[in-house]
Structure formats: C-alpha cells, structure tokens
Design a protein around this motif. Structure first.
Motif, short mmCIF file in Angstrom:
data_model
loop_
_atom_site.label_atom_id
_atom_site.label_comp_id
_atom_site.label_asym_id
_atom_site.label_seq_id
_atom_site.Cartn_x
_atom_site.Cartn_y
_atom_site.Cartn_z
N GLU A 94 16.87 23.72 9.36
CA GLU A 94 16.29 23.15 10.69
C GLU A 94 14.76 23.25 10.31
N GLN A 95 14.42 24.39 9.53
CA GLN A 95 13.11 24.50 9.19
C GLN A 95 12.64 23.31 8.38
N VAL A 96 13.43 23.22 7.42
CA VAL A 96 13.03 22.11 6.30
C VAL A 96 13.18 20.49 6.86
N ALA A 97 14.11 20.48 7.94
CA ALA A 97 14.07 19.32 8.78
C ALA A 97 13.01 19.09 9.53
N GLN A 98 12.39 20.07 10.02
CA GLN A 98 11.17 19.98 11.03
C GLN A 98 10.18 19.65 9.93
N ARG A 99 9.81 20.09 8.89
CA ARG A 99 8.84 20.01 8.01
C ARG A 99 8.96 18.70 7.73
N ALA A 107 10.23 16.15 9.31
CA ALA A 107 9.93 15.26 10.35
C ALA A 107 8.42 15.27 10.39
N ASP A 108 7.78 16.28 10.55
CA ASP A 108 6.22 16.42 10.57
C ASP A 108 5.56 15.28 9.59
N LEU A 109 6.15 15.34 8.42
CA LEU A 109 5.52 14.56 7.19
C LEU A 109 5.78 13.03 7.69
N GLY A 110 6.95 12.93 8.09
CA GLY A 110 7.54 11.68 8.77
C GLY A 110 6.56 10.93 9.83
N ASP A 111 6.47 11.89 10.53
CA ASP A 111 5.62 11.68 11.75
C ASP A 111 4.17 11.16 11.44
N ALA A 112 3.52 11.79 10.56
CA ALA A 112 2.26 11.53 9.88
C ALA A 112 2.62 10.06 9.07
N ALA A 113 3.28 9.72 8.29
CA ALA A 113 3.57 8.49 7.81
C ALA A 113 3.75 7.44 8.76
N GLU A 148 0.71 -1.25 -0.11
CA GLU A 148 0.10 0.12 0.10
C GLU A 148 0.94 1.10 0.12
N VAL A 149 0.56 2.15 -0.93
CA VAL A 149 1.36 3.50 -0.92
C VAL A 149 0.65 4.55 -0.37
N GLN A 150 1.28 5.46 0.41
CA GLN A 150 0.79 6.74 0.84
C GLN A 150 1.68 7.77 0.14
N ASN A 151 1.12 8.83 -0.47
CA ASN A 151 1.62 9.91 -0.91
C ASN A 151 1.80 11.16 -0.07
N LEU A 152 2.84 11.79 0.19
CA LEU A 152 2.71 12.80 1.14
C LEU A 152 3.67 13.98 0.47
N LEU A 153 3.12 15.28 0.43
CA LEU A 153 3.59 16.40 -0.44
C LEU A 153 3.77 17.62 0.15
N ASP A 154 4.94 18.15 -0.01
CA ASP A 154 5.31 19.59 0.41
C ASP A 154 5.98 20.29 -0.87
N ASP A 155 5.15 20.71 -1.64
CA ASP A 155 5.54 21.46 -2.73
C ASP A 155 6.16 22.89 -2.64
N LYS A 156 6.69 23.20 -1.60
CA LYS A 156 7.04 24.36 -1.17
C LYS A 156 8.83 24.20 -0.94
N ILE A 157 9.05 23.01 -0.63
CA ILE A 157 10.53 22.78 0.10
C ILE A 157 11.64 23.25 -0.99
N VAL A 158 11.59 22.91 -2.24
CA VAL A 158 12.61 22.90 -3.03
C VAL A 158 12.90 24.49 -3.31
N ALA A 159 11.57 25.28 -3.26
CA ALA A 159 11.60 26.82 -3.68
C ALA A 159 12.09 27.36 -2.47
N ASP A 160 11.94 26.91 -1.38
CA ASP A 160 12.32 27.48 0.02
C ASP A 160 13.74 27.25 0.25
N LEU A 161 14.33 26.20 -0.12
CA LEU A 161 15.53 25.73 -0.25
C LEU A 161 16.37 26.75 -1.00
N GLY A 162 15.95 27.14 -2.14
CA GLY A 162 16.37 28.02 -3.01
C GLY A 162 16.57 29.65 -2.17
#
Length: 212
Positions: free
Chosen positions: A49-54, A56-62, A29-43
């Motif tokens: 630390e902010q990216v790591a937390q985001r 982590a939040d997605l990983g916790d949800a998974a 079974e596949v679950q898709n989790l998306l944060d489509d602003k991470i790449v832009a924010d990295l740029g």
C-alpha cells in the motif's frame, strides 16, 4: 505537443530512455519522475500500500503537469500499472510487456535473469500472464545474479555487466529475458544461439505504436 511521463526507480536508466524517446517519440515531450528507493524498500518488505501511494503521488504529479500517458521503466513495479491507470485516467504502460510478448512467442522455456528477487518475480508473473493471453504453455527459469545489484549500486558497472553476462551465457532457456532495463548493457556484444531480450527499446517502441 504530447507529453509522456517516464516513471523511474533508478537514475541510471534515464539517459537510455531519453535517447530512445528522441529516436522513437519525435515531437513528444518527456518528463522524468524518480523514486530511487522503491526497489530497496520492496526488498525490505515495505507494505504494498505504501509503494502504491508513492507511485500514485508521482502519477498525480505527472498528470498535473500535463502528461498524456505514463511509462513504468522498472519491472519491479509493473503490477501497479493497472490500478494506477484507473486512478489517473490516462494509460500507464509497462516497459517489459512487449519483451514478454516476444519471449513467450520465441520458445517454450524462458530464462529470466535479474539482479534482485523483487524484480525476477514480477517479470515471471508477467510472462505467465502474457503466455496465457497468447495461449502458450511455457516453463520459466528464474535466475538472480549474486553481487550484480551491489556492484551497480557501488557504481561498478563493469563488474555488474560481467556478472550478468556470465549468467546470460550459462542460461539454458530457448530465450533469455533480462528483467531489468538497467541490465541491457550487459547483453551488448554477446552472441548466443538463442535470443537475448531486453526491455527498453521494445517498451518505447510499443509506447510509440500506441500513441503516435
């Protein structure tokens, strides 16, 4: 039934990974989790630390939803995989690791092509990591394709693919690596005397080998 969480930074790759999962991960079974602003924010230089937390939040949800493992489908965030795995207590796989292993075995000079500096740099770092692991000494040429990312964001996949294909054709390495999963379509139909490596299928196949 096993469940795998695919963690994406762009929605455009979700259908690709859905098809690969259906082919290589039968019964999973596949679950898709998306944060489509991470790449832009990295740029834009947001704190790591902010990216790591985001992530982590997605990983916790998974994990809360029952995921047995997580796959990062984006090379820009591959350096966060190890710390996230330690936090979650489940494996976190990098989609580009299998591609990197194949690349460092294929030649001494590797052309890495990306549409963003925030992706080419982590990919080059991963190649150096895997080259050291395999006892290989490689030269890495980093190529960022101007205008390709903007074309993709604007929905002009044809222009994106044309720009990336031109960069692939002009590459001078013994092997060409496409740093982003979303670039795979640009390599379709190209014939070069050197390998052109993309990450999606290689990454999912390795995931399947480790889990099934």
């Amino acid at each position: 039934m096993a469940r795998i969480a695919f963690l994406h930074t762009g929605a455009v790759v979700i259908p690709t990974f859905a098809a690969l999962a259906a082919e290589h991960l039968p019964g999973v079974e596949v679950q898709n989790l998306l944060d489509d602003k991470i790449v832009a924010d990295l740029g834009r230089g947001v704190p790591t630390e902010q990216v790591a937390q985001r992530l982590a939040d997605l990983g916790d949800a998974a994990v809360a939803a029952g995921a047995d493992a997580v796959l990062f489908t984006c090379s820009s965030i591959s350096q966060y995989a190890g710390p996230l795995a330690d936090r979650l207590g489940v494996p976190v796989y990098r989609v580009d690791e299998a591609m990197a292993d194949e690349a460092v075995r294929a030649g001494d000079r590797i052309s890495v092509i990306a549409t963003l500096p925030t992706t080419v740099q982590p990919t080059a770092a991963l190649l150096r990591e895997r080259a050291e692991l395999h006892g290989r000494d490689v030269q890495i040429d980093e190529v960022v394709v101007p205008g390709a990312f903007e074309a993709a964001v604007a929905g002009d996949r044809a222009r994106h693919d044309t720009l990336v294909a031109d960069a692939i054709t002009a590459a001078t390495g013994d092997v060409v690596v496409l740093a982003q999963a979303s670039m795979a379509s640009a390599a379709e139909g190209l014939a070069l005397p050197v390998p052109i490596l993309t990450s999606p299928e290689r990454g999912v196949r390795r995931l399947a080998e480790n889990l099934l």
